[in-house]
Design an enzyme around this catalytic site. Structure first.
Site, PDB file in Angstrom:
ATOM      1  N   ARG A  71       0.854  -1.182   0.000  1.00  0.00           N
ATOM      2  CA  ARG A  71       0.000   0.000   0.000  1.00  0.00           C
ATOM      3  C   ARG A  71       0.894   1.237   0.000  1.00  0.00           C
ATOM      4  O   ARG A  71       1.753   1.387   0.851  1.00  0.00           O
ATOM      5  CB  ARG A  71      -0.950   0.022   1.191  1.00  0.00           C
ATOM      6  N   SER A 174      -8.522   0.396  -0.207  1.00  0.00           N
ATOM      7  CA  SER A 174      -9.628   0.461   0.744  1.00  0.00           C
ATOM      8  C   SER A 174     -10.061   1.903   0.991  1.00  0.00           C
ATOM      9  O   SER A 174     -10.532   2.575   0.081  1.00  0.00           O
ATOM     10  CB  SER A 174      -9.222  -0.246   2.036  1.00  0.00           C
ATOM     11  N   ASP A 347     -17.166   1.733   3.057  1.00  0.00           N
ATOM     12  CA  ASP A 347     -15.971   2.412   2.577  1.00  0.00           C
ATOM     13  C   ASP A 347     -15.798   2.050   1.103  1.00  0.00           C
ATOM     14  O   ASP A 347     -16.573   1.248   0.556  1.00  0.00           O
ATOM     15  CB  ASP A 347     -14.762   2.056   3.447  1.00  0.00           C
ATOM     16  N   ASP A 349     -14.086   0.109  -0.861  1.00  0.00           N
ATOM     17  CA  ASP A 349     -14.041  -1.276  -1.346  1.00  0.00           C
ATOM     18  C   ASP A 349     -15.076  -2.153  -0.655  1.00  0.00           C
ATOM     19  O   ASP A 349     -15.100  -3.371  -0.851  1.00  0.00           O
ATOM     20  CB  ASP A 349     -12.643  -1.873  -1.195  1.00  0.00           C
ATOM     21  N   ASP A 351     -15.646  -3.273   2.365  1.00  0.00           N
ATOM     22  CA  ASP A 351     -15.403  -4.291   3.387  1.00  0.00           C
ATOM     23  C   ASP A 351     -15.705  -3.772   4.790  1.00  0.00           C
ATOM     24  O   ASP A 351     -15.752  -4.549   5.743  1.00  0.00           O
ATOM     25  CB  ASP A 351     -13.982  -4.859   3.298  1.00  0.00           C
TER      26      ASP A 351
END
Length: 631
Positions: A71, A174, A347, A349, A351
């Site tokens: 990330r 994310s 959020d 994505d 999850d």
């Protein structure tokens, strides 16, 4: 001066090698232009050279591969998320899979999904990273299913088990800001990778054979792009599999129906059912949220128009995390204008799940914390599924989450287990408990991550959204709200008040110093201010727990990510750790109220105690810790 010149020379040489290997002509051209400008200028202070030294730091430093995979910001060079970094990572991962499966007759397979993140300046995107991953895998004979179109992270996690893949990769950052992207790796059990697999993959990536592209992937991808110019081949030039993607999504929703999460409600009532507003926060969640409501048999929600479609610029929410202060403001404003009772927020994505409820009597909003949502889910799942289960029931939460599920389990008779922070630990423990014969109804973390009904061993904002909406519908027809029912839960199991937060700390040495101060040379404090300590647990290496007979903690220890917990005689639990992904020193402090004590009374006691603890244990001024309000 010589050292400065050496660093400059190293940066230029590294950049030249990088640009030659980079499959992306845009980022390669950008680096080459910096090299040319730096060499023509000849000054060690030129802006081009300074940028090169930032992009290509000394000692071949590069983006780390850890539990969350990769990330970083989308930018050229070894520290950024870009095409070459992804190719190198995919080559290392493919090599690792081949090496560790050489004695197995089972074919290696992979599944890859991606979200909408993109950087137009450098022609970088999640979609492109996903396509390169498929090309790398299949160059080594690894069958790779590339899911078609933007998908939510829970769908990728589900796909791993559904198609029996050896590994899954989700390309997403994310809830990070728009400049970032990420590369999240799941193992064959559908759970995020964990030690020692993560470290072994990281080592494989750094092998010399994997740092140079095995073939010209850029040209290969452009060949597919040219061949697909006529259209009709899906989102990824014919590389993705639309039919299999739809089959996986159908299977996911069928798994929800089979799990027992879908509850038929008595709709005959004098009370009005709740109405919902939904925000995808410029992410991929909208179609999945719509289908979740259909699967749960719920009436349609109202999507927040300004945030419903994927937008890589995250135009209205620079920090697209439902937990962030102000992140739900636009959704709540829309909900008020349209007479909605509840805001549900995924959020980007999908999850994670955020929940807010409007009180039409006093005109105020309640934005529920992750612990409060976890409390609501735990009690609901016990009442609707757990009580009738023929299997023993279990629930899990991270150690920094509320202890209310533990109290609930002690009262109701189900097993509760705490894990280390992070869903890799929650999910893997849930899988172990399932193998032991337990029905795991909930795993959650205070950072609004929830896994309901065992659909996947990872956080899932899609199924959790349906469960919360069903729960709200059931309460509203009884004349209750989520907030009033939460208070009923506290009356049953006690008031649990939390005060979680963080300080900014950019110096790892300060974090180490604070931890050593709390250890007090191995003679852990028996008192903080006037508050008596009942026990201490230290998850640093080698570890310590004063409650254990052998003084060893049951949870795994780590020298690189230690956490210290103080349990006080008045029922307070205080936990301290450094973030693994951000320059933050975090604290999680919870106080359980005494019988007959109101929530306001508990909260006031906690606030007083927190001030003492933070000052006595962290010494913020002395250690240069920065409060969020000062940023």
């Amino acid at each position: 001066m010589a050292s400065t010149e050496k660093m400059a020379t190293e940066a230029v040489l590294h950049a030249k090698e990088w640009s030659q290997n980079d499959p992306n002509p845009v980022t390669a051209a950008h680096v080459k232009s910096l090299i040319s400008a730096a060499e023509n200028n000849g000054s060690s202070t030129s802006s081009a050279l300074q940028e090169l030294q930032c992009l290509f730091p000394p000692n071949n430093k590069r983006i780390g591969f850890g539990t969350a995979g990769l990330r970083s910001s989308m930018s050229p060079g070894p520290l950024g998320m870009n095409d070459l970094v992804v190719v190198q990572t995919a080559q290392g991962l493919a090599s690792y899979l081949i090496q560790t499966s050489k004695d197995s007759s089972i074919p290696i397979t992979a599944v890859v999904g991606y979200d909408h993140r993109a950087n137009s300046e450098f022609s970088l995107s999640s979609k492109q990273f996903a396509m390169y991953t498929k090309l790398v895998f299949e160059s080594k004979g690894i069958s790779c299913t590339l899911l078609d179109g933007y998908v939510a992270t829970p769908i990728l996690a589900f796909a791993v088990g559904n198609i029996g893949a050896s590994v899954g990769i989700m390309v997403t950052a994310s809830h990070n800001p728009k400049q970032d992207d990420g590369y999240k790796v799941y193992w064959g059990d559908g759970c995020q990778i964990r030690p020692p697999i993560d470290a072994e993959i990281a080592s494989a990536i750094l092998e010399t054979k994997n740092l140079k592209p095995w073939m010209d992937y850029g040209e290969q991808l452009r060949t597919f792009e040219r061949a697909a110019s006529g259209g009709g081949v899906g989102e990824c030039y014919g590389l993705s599999n639309p039919e299999r993607t739809r089959m996986i999504e159908d299977a996911y929703n069928q798994a929800i129906r089979d799990s027992g999460l879908v509850v038929e409600l008595d709709v005959v009532s004098d009370f009005k059912p709740p109405s919902f507003a939904y925000t995808a926060m410029h992410g991929v969640g909208l179609p999945y949220a719509k289908r979740s409501f259909e699967t749960f048999g719920l009436p349609a929600f109202l999507p927040v128009p300004s945030q419903q479609h994927p937008d890589a610029n995250f135009t209205t929410v620079p920090f697209p995390n439902p937990e962030e202060k102000g992140a739900l403001d636009e959704a709540m404003s829309f909900a008020e204008q349209n007479n909605c009772d509840i805001v549900l927020a995924n959020d980007p994505d999908a999850d994670r799940l955020g929940v807010a409820e409007f009180n039409k009597v006093d005109g105020k909003w309640t934005v529920f914390t992750g612990d409060q949502i976890g409390s609501l889910l735990g009690h609901w799942l016990w009442e609707t599924i757990g009580k009738k289960s023929e299997q023993p029931v279990a629930m899990c939460a991270s150690t920094v989450s509320s202890k209310i599920l533990s109290a609930m389990g002690q009262t109701e008779g189900f097993l509760f287990e705490e894990t280390l922070t992070g869903f890799k630990w929650i999910g893997s423990r849930a899988l172990s408990l399932q193998n032991e014969g337990y029905r795991v109804l909930l795993g959650y973390e205070e950072a609004i991550g929830f896994s309901c009904g065992g659909i996947i061993p990872d956080k899932d904002g899609i199924s959790a959204l349906g469960v919360i909406a069903t729960m709200a519908a059931a309460f509203y027809v009884e004349g209750k709200t989520l907030a009033t029912h939460l208070q009923e839960i506290y009356l049953l199991y006690g008031e649990f008040c939390s005060n979680n937060g963080y300080f900014r700390c950019d110096d790892p040495a300060i974090v180490k110093k604070i931890m050593e101060q709390m250890r007090n040379g191995g003679k852990y404090f028996d008192r903080v201010g006037t508050y008596e300590v009942d026990s201490v647990r230290d998850l640093g290496s080698p570890g310590y727990d004063s409650q254990a007979v052998d003084k060893k903690p049951t949870l795994p220890t780590s020298s690189s990510s230690p956490m210290i917990t103080f349990r006080f005689k008045n029922g307070c639990v205080a936990q301290f750790r450094a973030s693994g992904t951000e320059p933050k020193f975090k604290y999680y402090i919870e106080l359980r109220g005494q019988p007959g004590e109101t929530r306001d009374e508990v909260s006031k006691r906690l606030d007083t105690m927190v001030k003492v603890m933070l000052e006595e244990l962290l010494h913020p001024s002395e250690n240069g810790l920065i409060t969020p309000s000062s940023l």
